[in-house]
Design a protein around this motif. Structure first.
Motif, PDB file in Angstrom:
ATOM      1  N   PHE A  98       0.696  -1.380   0.121  1.00  0.00           N
ATOM      2  CA  PHE A  98      -0.195   0.044  -0.096  1.00  0.00           C
ATOM      3  C   PHE A  98       1.012   1.284   0.073  1.00  0.00           C
ATOM      4  CE2 PHE A  98      -2.994  -3.006   1.651  1.00  0.00           C
ATOM      5  CZ  PHE A  98      -3.942  -2.991   0.978  1.00  0.00           C
ATOM      6  N   ALA A  99       2.042   1.366   0.515  1.00  0.00           N
ATOM      7  CA  ALA A  99       2.745   2.609   0.706  1.00  0.00           C
ATOM      8  C   ALA A  99       3.801   2.433  -0.605  1.00  0.00           C
ATOM      9  CB  ALA A  99       3.640   2.696   1.774  1.00  0.00           C
ATOM     10  N   ILE A 100       4.476   1.386  -0.918  1.00  0.00           N
ATOM     11  CA  ILE A 100       5.344   1.395  -1.842  1.00  0.00           C
ATOM     12  C   ILE A 100       5.033   1.232  -3.257  1.00  0.00           C
ATOM     13  CG2 ILE A 100       7.683   0.419  -2.668  1.00  0.00           C
ATOM     14  CD1 ILE A 100       8.241   0.166   0.335  1.00  0.00           C
ATOM     15  N   ASN A 101       4.328   0.147  -3.716  1.00  0.00           N
ATOM     16  CA  ASN A 101       3.819  -0.179  -4.688  1.00  0.00           C
ATOM     17  C   ASN A 101       2.844   0.498  -5.284  1.00  0.00           C
ATOM     18  OD1 ASN A 101       5.735  -2.135  -4.912  1.00  0.00           O
ATOM     19  ND2 ASN A 101       4.440  -3.800  -4.660  1.00  0.00           N
ATOM     20  N   LEU A 102       1.762   0.842  -4.485  1.00  0.00           N
ATOM     21  CA  LEU A 102       0.470   1.446  -4.829  1.00  0.00           C
ATOM     22  C   LEU A 102       0.515   2.966  -4.723  1.00  0.00           C
ATOM     23  CD1 LEU A 102      -2.200  -1.120  -3.781  1.00  0.00           C
ATOM     24  CD2 LEU A 102      -1.609  -0.780  -6.172  1.00  0.00           C
ATOM     25  N   PRO A 106       1.261   6.906   3.156  1.00  0.00           N
ATOM     26  CA  PRO A 106       2.700   7.256   3.444  1.00  0.00           C
ATOM     27  C   PRO A 106       3.283   6.446   4.209  1.00  0.00           C
ATOM     28  CG  PRO A 106       1.091   8.868   4.698  1.00  0.00           C
ATOM     29  CD  PRO A 106       0.488   7.850   3.707  1.00  0.00           C
ATOM     30  N   VAL A 107       4.524   6.571   4.004  1.00  0.00           N
ATOM     31  CA  VAL A 107       5.318   5.370   4.646  1.00  0.00           C
ATOM     32  C   VAL A 107       5.681   5.690   6.078  1.00  0.00           C
ATOM     33  CG1 VAL A 107       7.656   4.347   4.776  1.00  0.00           C
ATOM     34  CG2 VAL A 107       6.738   4.608   2.489  1.00  0.00           C
ATOM     35  N   GLY A 108       5.798   7.032   6.445  1.00  0.00           N
ATOM     36  CA  GLY A 108       6.326   7.456   7.745  1.00  0.00           C
ATOM     37  C   GLY A 108       6.010   8.914   7.912  1.00  0.00           C
ATOM     38  N   GLY A 109       6.255   9.616   8.851  1.00  0.00           N
ATOM     39  CA  GLY A 109       6.137  11.058   9.285  1.00  0.00           C
ATOM     40  C   GLY A 109       4.741  11.520   9.917  1.00  0.00           C
ATOM     41  N   ARG A 110       4.731  11.172  11.232  1.00  0.00           N
ATOM     42  CA  ARG A 110       3.459  11.364  11.657  1.00  0.00           C
ATOM     43  C   ARG A 110       3.090  12.753  12.047  1.00  0.00           C
ATOM     44  NH1 ARG A 110       2.380  12.017  17.341  1.00  0.00           N
ATOM     45  NH2 ARG A 110       0.309  11.624  17.557  1.00  0.00           N
ATOM     46  N   ARG A 111       4.054  13.512  12.556  1.00  0.00           N
ATOM     47  CA  ARG A 111       3.888  15.018  12.778  1.00  0.00           C
ATOM     48  C   ARG A 111       4.779  15.761  11.818  1.00  0.00           C
ATOM     49  NH1 ARG A 111      -0.087  16.201  16.478  1.00  0.00           N
ATOM     50  NH2 ARG A 111      -0.865  14.459  17.249  1.00  0.00           N
ATOM     51  N   LEU A 112       4.562  16.092  10.835  1.00  0.00           N
ATOM     52  CA  LEU A 112       5.334  17.078   9.973  1.00  0.00           C
ATOM     53  C   LEU A 112       4.661  18.592   9.954  1.00  0.00           C
ATOM     54  CD1 LEU A 112       5.832  14.671   6.810  1.00  0.00           C
ATOM     55  CD2 LEU A 112       7.406  15.216   8.755  1.00  0.00           C
ATOM     56  N   PRO A 113       5.647  19.509   9.845  1.00  0.00           N
ATOM     57  CA  PRO A 113       5.336  20.925  10.022  1.00  0.00           C
ATOM     58  C   PRO A 113       4.345  21.334   8.963  1.00  0.00           C
ATOM     59  CG  PRO A 113       7.571  20.810  10.091  1.00  0.00           C
ATOM     60  CD  PRO A 113       6.893  19.351   9.730  1.00  0.00           C
ATOM     61  N   GLU A 114       4.338  20.567   7.753  1.00  0.00           N
ATOM     62  CA  GLU A 114       3.382  21.218   6.847  1.00  0.00           C
ATOM     63  C   GLU A 114       1.929  20.673   6.969  1.00  0.00           C
ATOM     64  OE1 GLU A 114       5.722  17.608   4.932  1.00  0.00           O
ATOM     65  OE2 GLU A 114       6.081  19.711   6.116  1.00  0.00           O
ATOM     66  N   TYR A 115       1.622  19.829   8.048  1.00  0.00           N
ATOM     67  CA  TYR A 115       0.367  19.130   8.175  1.00  0.00           C
ATOM     68  C   TYR A 115      -0.355  20.168   9.290  1.00  0.00           C
ATOM     69  CZ  TYR A 115       2.340  14.999   6.164  1.00  0.00           C
ATOM     70  OH  TYR A 115       2.654  14.095   5.214  1.00  0.00           O
ATOM     71  N   THR A 116      -1.355  20.814   8.550  1.00  0.00           N
ATOM     72  CA  THR A 116      -2.242  21.647   9.568  1.00  0.00           C
ATOM     73  C   THR A 116      -3.400  20.974  10.147  1.00  0.00           C
ATOM     74  OG1 THR A 116      -3.366  22.614   7.329  1.00  0.00           O
ATOM     75  CG2 THR A 116      -1.340  23.778   8.189  1.00  0.00           C
ATOM     76  N   THR A 117      -4.012  20.068   9.299  1.00  0.00           N
ATOM     77  CA  THR A 117      -5.469  19.501   9.782  1.00  0.00           C
ATOM     78  C   THR A 117      -5.090  18.033  10.272  1.00  0.00           C
ATOM     79  OG1 THR A 117      -5.711  18.439   7.720  1.00  0.00           O
ATOM     80  CG2 THR A 117      -6.420  20.817   7.821  1.00  0.00           C
ATOM     81  N   TYR A 118      -6.037  17.623  11.012  1.00  0.00           N
ATOM     82  CA  TYR A 118      -5.850  16.345  11.824  1.00  0.00           C
ATOM     83  C   TYR A 118      -6.116  15.310  10.478  1.00  0.00           C
ATOM     84  CZ  TYR A 118      -7.464  11.960  14.321  1.00  0.00           C
ATOM     85  OH  TYR A 118      -7.682  10.977  14.622  1.00  0.00           O
ATOM     86  N   TRP A 119      -6.703  15.452   9.432  1.00  0.00           N
ATOM     87  CA  TRP A 119      -6.882  14.582   8.471  1.00  0.00           C
ATOM     88  C   TRP A 119      -5.547  14.065   7.662  1.00  0.00           C
ATOM     89  CZ3 TRP A 119     -10.648  11.462   9.617  1.00  0.00           C
ATOM     90  CH2 TRP A 119     -11.618  11.816  10.221  1.00  0.00           C
ATOM     91  N   GLN A 120      -4.571  15.220   7.748  1.00  0.00           N
ATOM     92  CA  GLN A 120      -3.523  15.206   7.088  1.00  0.00           C
ATOM     93  C   GLN A 120      -2.473  13.939   7.914  1.00  0.00           C
ATOM     94  OE1 GLN A 120      -2.450  19.185   6.536  1.00  0.00           O
ATOM     95  NE2 GLN A 120      -3.007  19.274   4.305  1.00  0.00           N
ATOM     96  N   GLN A 121      -2.651  14.439   9.206  1.00  0.00           N
ATOM     97  CA  GLN A 121      -1.902  13.276  10.231  1.00  0.00           C
ATOM     98  C   GLN A 121      -2.485  12.061  10.069  1.00  0.00           C
ATOM     99  OE1 GLN A 121      -1.774  15.618  13.636  1.00  0.00           O
ATOM    100  NE2 GLN A 121      -0.740  17.577  12.803  1.00  0.00           N
ATOM    101  N   PHE A 122      -3.728  11.859   9.976  1.00  0.00           N
ATOM    102  CA  PHE A 122      -4.246  10.708  10.294  1.00  0.00           C
ATOM    103  C   PHE A 122      -3.900   9.804   9.139  1.00  0.00           C
ATOM    104  CE2 PHE A 122      -7.997   7.941   9.184  1.00  0.00           C
ATOM    105  CZ  PHE A 122      -8.222   7.343  10.292  1.00  0.00           C
ATOM    106  N   ARG A 123      -3.686  10.056   7.948  1.00  0.00           N
ATOM    107  CA  ARG A 123      -3.121   9.392   6.676  1.00  0.00           C
ATOM    108  C   ARG A 123      -1.967   8.332   7.241  1.00  0.00           C
ATOM    109  NH1 ARG A 123      -1.171  11.321   2.030  1.00  0.00           N
ATOM    110  NH2 ARG A 123      -1.716   9.435   1.225  1.00  0.00           N
TER     111      ARG A 123
END
Length: 169
Positions: A98-102, A106-123
């Protein structure tokens, strides 16, 4: 420079006072490291528990109601596979698919600065929560199926069925 038992006793008494010591790799207090990591662990555990409870109970009830059918056999096999496959292996397979082939998640990165909404982090929680939830679902499903079969075989259920009540009622 003290003997092992004295050092262990000092560590143990410090642990009861809230002093967990320092990390050997970073030199930081372990309490601070746990404070940083605990919210993510609790969030992941909560999602996995939610997935396993809902999915396990639904599949267990479906399996018990259709006892002996093809659906029951398929769900039983899925439950055995879920209990048997190690979580790390299943996680690697899901990550690869699901992350590499399809490239759906995303593979990782739970809390990145560019994520402003909960749904961006939920992925970022979907894959690990699904892997943990699937392995826990197998156990919940087997337990739920056994409990449902026990309830179905009670005398009051047999009496209600004999009086004409439908299977689902």
């Amino acid at each position: 420079n003290e003997p092992f038992l004295i050092r262990y006793w000092n560590w143990l008494t410090g642990l009861f006072k809230g002093d967990m010591g320092f990390s050997l790799s970073s030199g930081r207090p372990i309490r601070a490291i746990l404070g940083e990591k605990l919210p993510a662990t609790l969030e992941l555990s909560l999602y996995a528990l939610l997935i396993s409870t809902i999915l396990g109970n639904i599949l267990g009830i479906i399996s018990a109601v259709n006892r002996g059918s093809l659906v029951d056999n398929i769900l039983t096999v899925i439950g055995m596979v879920g209990v048997s496959i190690p979580e790390f292996f299943f996680g690697l397979v899901v990550l690869l698919i699901f992350a590499i082939n399809l490239k759906w998640l995303p593979v990782g990165g739970r809390r990145l600065p560019e994520y402003t909404t909960y749904w961006q982090q939920f992925r970022h929680v979907i894959l690990p929560a699904s892997v943990l939830g699937f392995t826990m679902t197998a156990g919940v499903m087997r337990y739920s199926r056994a409990s449902m079969l026990d309830a179905i075989n009670k005398d009051f259920v047999k009496t209600a069925r004999a009086k004409g009540l439908s299977k689902w009622r």
